[in-house]
Design an enzyme around this catalytic site. Structure first.
Site, mmCIF file in Angstrom:
data_model
loop_
_atom_site.group_PDB
_atom_site.id
_atom_site.type_symbol
_atom_site.label_atom_id
_atom_site.label_comp_id
_atom_site.label_asym_id
_atom_site.label_seq_id
_atom_site.Cartn_x
_atom_site.Cartn_y
_atom_site.Cartn_z
ATOM 1 N N LYS A 1 0.801 -1.230 0.000
ATOM 2 C CA LYS A 1 0.000 0.000 0.000
ATOM 3 C C LYS A 1 0.831 1.275 0.000
ATOM 4 C CE LYS A 1 -4.296 -1.771 1.914
ATOM 5 N NZ LYS A 1 -5.366 -1.598 2.902
ATOM 6 N N ASP B 1 -10.173 3.012 1.901
ATOM 7 C CA ASP B 1 -10.305 2.310 3.186
ATOM 8 C C ASP B 1 -11.028 3.158 4.231
ATOM 9 O OD1 ASP B 1 -9.173 -0.163 2.583
ATOM 10 O OD2 ASP B 1 -7.138 0.503 3.028
HETATM 11 P P1 NDP Z 1 0.345 -2.895 9.666
HETATM 12 O O1 NDP Z 1 1.215 -4.095 9.653
HETATM 13 O O2 NDP Z 1 0.650 -1.728 8.787
HETATM 14 O O3 NDP Z 1 0.281 -2.301 11.169
HETATM 15 C C1 NDP Z 1 0.039 -3.115 12.273
HETATM 16 C C2 NDP Z 1 -0.081 -2.247 13.533
HETATM 17 O O4 NDP Z 1 -0.453 -3.110 14.612
HETATM 18 C C3 NDP Z 1 1.211 -1.548 13.941
HETATM 19 O O5 NDP Z 1 0.892 -0.266 14.443
HETATM 20 C C4 NDP Z 1 1.733 -2.464 15.078
HETATM 21 O O6 NDP Z 1 2.531 -1.796 16.014
HETATM 22 C C5 NDP Z 1 0.421 -2.850 15.716
HETATM 23 N N1 NDP Z 1 0.529 -4.074 16.522
HETATM 24 C C6 NDP Z 1 0.772 -5.328 16.090
HETATM 25 N N2 NDP Z 1 0.741 -6.196 17.130
HETATM 26 C C7 NDP Z 1 0.452 -5.450 18.250
HETATM 27 C C8 NDP Z 1 0.271 -5.755 19.630
HETATM 28 N N3 NDP Z 1 0.382 -7.019 20.097
HETATM 29 N N4 NDP Z 1 -0.026 -4.748 20.481
HETATM 30 C C9 NDP Z 1 -0.141 -3.471 20.034
HETATM 31 N N5 NDP Z 1 0.008 -3.109 18.729
HETATM 32 C C10 NDP Z 1 0.295 -4.090 17.850
HETATM 33 O O7 NDP Z 1 -1.133 -3.447 9.383
HETATM 34 P P2 NDP Z 1 -2.371 -2.627 8.784
HETATM 35 O O8 NDP Z 1 -2.454 -1.333 9.504
HETATM 36 O O9 NDP Z 1 -2.321 -2.603 7.311
HETATM 37 O O10 NDP Z 1 -3.623 -3.575 9.166
HETATM 38 C C11 NDP Z 1 -4.155 -3.629 10.479
HETATM 39 C C12 NDP Z 1 -5.408 -4.505 10.469
HETATM 40 O O11 NDP Z 1 -6.441 -3.883 9.715
HETATM 41 C C13 NDP Z 1 -5.194 -5.874 9.833
HETATM 42 O O12 NDP Z 1 -5.758 -6.850 10.676
HETATM 43 C C14 NDP Z 1 -5.947 -5.809 8.515
HETATM 44 O O13 NDP Z 1 -6.483 -7.053 8.152
HETATM 45 C C15 NDP Z 1 -7.053 -4.829 8.845
HETATM 46 N N6 NDP Z 1 -7.575 -4.119 7.654
HETATM 47 C C16 NDP Z 1 -8.912 -4.254 7.336
HETATM 48 C C17 NDP Z 1 -9.440 -3.618 6.229
HETATM 49 C C18 NDP Z 1 -10.890 -3.798 5.906
HETATM 50 O O14 NDP Z 1 -11.314 -3.435 4.786
HETATM 51 N N7 NDP Z 1 -11.708 -4.309 6.804
HETATM 52 C C19 NDP Z 1 -8.625 -2.777 5.355
HETATM 53 C C20 NDP Z 1 -7.236 -2.667 5.794
HETATM 54 C C21 NDP Z 1 -6.758 -3.337 6.891
HETATM 55 P P3 NDP Z 1 4.147 -1.607 15.800
HETATM 56 O O15 NDP Z 1 4.271 -0.563 14.735
HETATM 57 O O16 NDP Z 1 4.613 -1.167 17.124
HETATM 58 O O17 NDP Z 1 4.680 -2.933 15.393
#
Ligand code: NDP
Length: 266
Positions: free
Chosen positions: A66, A103
């Site tokens: 993305k 989104d």
């Molecule tokens: P990214 O990989 O870009 O970001 C993940 C985020 O989650 C980061 O901020 C990370 O923190 C945080 N994180 C991961 N594990 C933990 C934890 N145990 N505790 C606290 N924070 C945590 O993913 P995306 O932002 O792209 O996606 C996030 C979710 O949104 C996914 O599950 C995806 O499937 C969903 N999604 C749904 C859509 C829909 O149409 N319904 C569209 C787009 C996404 P850190 O940076 O510190 O690692």
């Protein structure tokens, strides 16, 4: 003439987007074929270039491309630029490829459809990844009383919050520092649920009648939604509706037709 569209990402096998877009096509009478194109980061540029060179109309973009795909666009919408996230590409009539993100507007459309607390509401957004960034501006456009953007490491929010400055009442916070705050809506936007986890969050986040929404859908949404239910959230909703609404907005960009999403919501 058949419009060729698709999804690029890695992985893409699990995606239900083809079914959604083919349902929209059947409903609107648009001749559209939608396929999955798995490609890794090294293959991204060549895959996108070839798709549009062969007359492709539009692509959805999912993890992990993305952000990287922005460099391949002739133009990127201002909102997608601020979000640093493009989930929709479309061929421009005069040539070139435009990048945009549906989104965040998809999330807000789903929240409105459900009657969730939004305008005038106190909203918390948990997570600082691409999906969280993509929903900030549309959420602020809905004029909440306050949007508190929270992450386990608040240092990661410094630049993003600066990028959205002036667009509305946005305040950064550390997850654990949310203690004592109450929200009408708590939106979970981390990927923790894919590992069966929930971020560490304080108790008592939900105001009376407060809602919980997880951007993930299906099994990965369950850890947070179960936690929220235990915390007394009045409604718990996964991101399946957001997926349908963002798809409808992409479909409209490619075809000029706005499908009725109601038949697809379960
Ligand atoms: P990214 O990989 O870009 O970001 C993940 C985020 O989650 C980061 O901020 C990370 O923190 C945080 N994180 C991961 N594990 C933990 C934890 N145990 N505790 C606290 N924070 C945590 O993913 P995306 O932002 O792209 O996606 C996030 C979710 O949104 C996914 O599950 C995806 O499937 C969903 N999604 C749904 C859509 C829909 O149409 N319904 C569209 C787009 C996404 P850190 O940076 O510190 O690692």
């Amino acid at each position: 003439m058949t419009l060729h569209c698709g999804l690029i990402g890695d992985p893409v096998e699990h995606s239900i987007s083809p079914g959604i877009h083919h349902a929209f096509a059947a409903q609107t009478g648009v001749d559209l074929k939608y396929r999955k194109l798995r490609c890794n980061s090294d293959e991204l540029a060549a895959t996108v270039e070839q798709f549009f060179a062969e007359g492709g109309r539009g692509l959805n973009v999912t993890l992990p491309h993305k952000l990287a795909v922005m460099a391949l666009c002739s133009d990127v919408s201002q909102a997608a630029q601020r979000a640093q996230s493009v989930n929709t590409l479309y061929a421009r009539d005069g040539g070139g490829v435009e990048g945009s993100s549906t989104d965040g507007d998809g999330l807000v459309a789903d929240l409105r459809r459900l009657g969730a607390p939004l305008t005038g509401a106190r909203i918390a957004l948990i997570g600082a990844g691409g999906a969280a960034r993509a929903v900030v501006e549309p959420l602020l456009s809905a004029q909440p009383a306050e949007l508190v953007w929270s992450h386990r490491n608040p240092l990661k929010l410094e630049q993003p919050v600066a990028d959205f400055a002036g667009l509305g009442p946005l305040r950064p916070c550390a997850n654990l520092a949310l203690k004592g705050d109450r929200f009408d809506l708590v939106i979970h936007a981390t990927s923790a649920g894919h590992a069966g986890q929930v971020p560490m969050l304080p108790h008592g986040l939900f105001a009376e009648g407060g809602w919980a929404y997880d951007l993930s859908y299906g099994q990965p949404a369950q850890p947070y939604l179960n936690w929220a239910e235990g915390e007394g959230a009045a409604r718990v909703i996964d991101g399946h509706g957001m997926l349908i609404e963002q798809a409808a907005l992409s479909f409209a960009l490619w075809t000029g037709q706005h499908p009725d999403t109601a038949p697809l919501h379960r």
